[in-house]
Design an enzyme around this catalytic site. Sequence first.
Site, short mmCIF file in Angstrom:
data_model
loop_
_atom_site.label_atom_id
_atom_site.label_comp_id
_atom_site.label_asym_id
_atom_site.label_seq_id
_atom_site.Cartn_x
_atom_site.Cartn_y
_atom_site.Cartn_z
N ILE A 202 0.77 -1.29 -0.01
CA ILE A 202 -0.17 -0.36 -0.20
C ILE A 202 0.19 0.82 0.20
O ILE A 202 1.91 1.41 0.25
CB ILE A 202 -1.29 -0.06 1.38
CG1 ILE A 202 0.12 0.20 2.44
CG2 ILE A 202 -1.99 -1.25 1.23
CD1 ILE A 202 -1.50 0.01 4.01
N LYS A 228 2.42 -5.34 3.58
CA LYS A 228 3.54 -4.44 3.63
C LYS A 228 3.58 -3.16 3.02
O LYS A 228 2.37 -2.18 2.21
CB LYS A 228 4.84 -4.19 2.14
CG LYS A 228 5.83 -3.62 2.62
CD LYS A 228 7.45 -3.87 1.33
CE LYS A 228 6.70 -2.44 1.06
NZ LYS A 228 6.80 -0.76 1.92
N THR A 229 3.36 -2.04 4.10
CA THR A 229 2.80 -0.63 4.70
C THR A 229 4.13 0.03 3.53
O THR A 229 5.33 -0.55 3.85
CB THR A 229 2.58 -0.22 5.79
OG1 THR A 229 4.43 -0.65 6.35
CG2 THR A 229 1.87 -0.51 6.86
N ALA A 230 3.55 1.44 3.85
CA ALA A 230 4.87 2.47 2.78
C ALA A 230 5.91 3.02 3.91
O ALA A 230 5.25 2.79 5.05
CB ALA A 230 4.57 3.49 2.54
N GLU A 231 7.03 3.01 4.17
CA GLU A 231 7.90 3.48 4.80
C GLU A 231 7.52 4.13 5.57
O GLU A 231 8.02 4.86 6.61
CB GLU A 231 9.40 3.43 4.20
CG GLU A 231 9.89 4.01 3.33
CD GLU A 231 9.39 3.01 2.01
OE1 GLU A 231 10.50 3.93 0.70
OE2 GLU A 231 8.87 2.53 1.82
N GLU A 304 -3.16 0.14 -9.18
CA GLU A 304 -4.01 0.91 -9.15
C GLU A 304 -2.45 1.84 -8.60
O GLU A 304 -2.02 1.96 -8.24
CB GLU A 304 -4.42 0.83 -7.87
CG GLU A 304 -5.71 1.73 -8.14
CD GLU A 304 -5.06 3.66 -7.35
OE1 GLU A 304 -4.38 3.94 -8.49
OE2 GLU A 304 -5.58 3.25 -5.93
N GLY A 306 -0.49 5.67 -11.09
CA GLY A 306 -0.56 6.85 -11.47
C GLY A 306 -1.90 7.52 -11.75
O GLY A 306 -2.34 6.62 -12.69
N CYS A 338 -4.13 10.14 -6.80
CA CYS A 338 -3.89 9.66 -7.82
C CYS A 338 -4.67 10.10 -9.14
O CYS A 338 -4.36 9.82 -10.21
CB CYS A 338 -3.52 7.46 -7.46
SG CYS A 338 -5.01 7.22 -7.06
N GLU A 435 2.69 13.08 -13.88
CA GLU A 435 2.11 12.87 -12.30
C GLU A 435 3.51 13.74 -11.31
O GLU A 435 3.94 13.55 -10.78
CB GLU A 435 2.12 12.30 -11.96
CG GLU A 435 0.66 11.55 -11.02
CD GLU A 435 0.84 10.25 -9.74
OE1 GLU A 435 -0.05 10.33 -9.58
OE2 GLU A 435 1.60 9.46 -10.27
#
Length: 537
Positions: A202, A228-231, A304, A306, A338, A435
């Site tokens: 994510i 896994k989360t975003a760091e 999912e 940009g 996004c 983006e």
Amino acid sequence: MAGATWISSLLSRKLASSSSSLLSKGRISGVGRVVSNYTTAAAFENPITPSVKVNYTQLLINGNFVDSASGRTFPTHDPRTGDVIAHVAEADAEDINRAVSAARKAFDEGTWPKMTAYERSRVLFRFADLLDKHTEELATLETWDNGKPYEQAAKVELPMISRIIRYYAGWADKIHGLTVPADGPHHVQTIHEPIGVAGQIIPWNFPLLMFAWKIGPALACGNTIVLKTAEQTPLSALYAAKLIHEAGLPPGVLNVVSGFGPTAGAALASHMEVDKLAFTGSTQTGKIVLELAAKSNLKPVTLELGGKSPFIVCKDADVDKAVELAHFALFFNQGQCCCAGSRTYVHESVYDEFLEKAKTRALKRSVGDPFLAGIEQGPQIDSEQFEKILRYIRSGVESGATLETGGERIGDKGYYIQPTVFSNVKEDMLIAKDEIFGPVQSVLKFKDIDEVIGRANATSYGLAAGVFTHDLDTANTLTRALKVGTVWINCYDVFDAAIPFGGYKMSGQGREKGIHCLSNYLQVKAVVTPLKDPAWI
């Protein structure tokens, strides 16, 4: 869904300034006629101290919070100041192996896939109730770690999160196959089976919302998960994962790891015991994830990615309403969305009026400590994203676009950027192609519908689009012509749990939310049995 309405009503209106805000006036010379005159909070130098204590910083594997195998940690930072909030366990390939082994055992030998669908739904319903009960703690962690306004996190996103969990809880006992007529004496049925161990990665812009979008359908279908989360934003998902275990989720069914993409993310994407992968993030990283999945066990992947979404203001538009909606479409969540309406196409007959009012609206946007009431815009996520946005702004000026307002940082602490508006933007400029993921609105002029369709579609992205018109024929023409996954007509960012979301072209593959998302986490099996002397076929 209340959350869907709140996004477009609560946040697109002009929020009242808090008693601790002030009007900062000034004028900056530059390319074109530039005005900088923003409503900003006075508390940049003395940020509010959050009331919540950070209790969960370890990896969640097999129902327990544990240190990483290496013992390493990494800092997560407060984007208001750049200060360290906490040190979080850093997962690597060995930790991914531990988490996948737990998920595999929970799927192959555990109770979750063997549990009745109704019992699974009850766990998810209890989890949703706990999310509502702990809204303050979750919203505080989300704002502290991410920088988004607390009002947005607490009043908009948390209700949407519990709603989507309830939505998929309701689906759990309604997933079934079909009886299929065959050309001969055979009984044919289809069975929908859970796919197995799902790997999920994510992003940082909506940590809890993406957590819910991912785990809701996967768990409803009976799968187990390694997420896994975003760091940049690990804290809120760890807290939520603790709550779902309180709701009765068996150990090993949901494992949450924090770490970096090249190590933990790559290990998860390429793991041979992961049966399905779901990723939300940039298109560039999505390509890497897809390649790793293909080179390992050819696991199916949902992406999912940009976007560079057009927001089209037609000649019959109510300009005041169009300005407000276009402003919201771009600046919501600090522009870190996004599907942000980052290419604002305005018909030439109303262009000048729109541009003047768009500048005025940007100048009134309240920017400051996201814990303050009435703040519309907090800091960008981190120094890397902050510098990236400022580089794009400089690129816009250097390529000949007119910087109408904004373009600078606010203060000397944290990652705050002025709401920025460009005019005279051309399609070959980077600010019109790439983006940016920041508070930068590019306003482009068009002459007729055929022209704007061609220009809007001339991109590698295809995530979303907005159309502002009172003419039904115009709306229908644009709806069918725009090559995007979602078209919002006279609204924007309406995210009901039942509405599928995903993109065309390089904006991804597959859909999140709604009934369509369930197929991402199911296998379809055909079962054929001969019929002896059937009374009918």
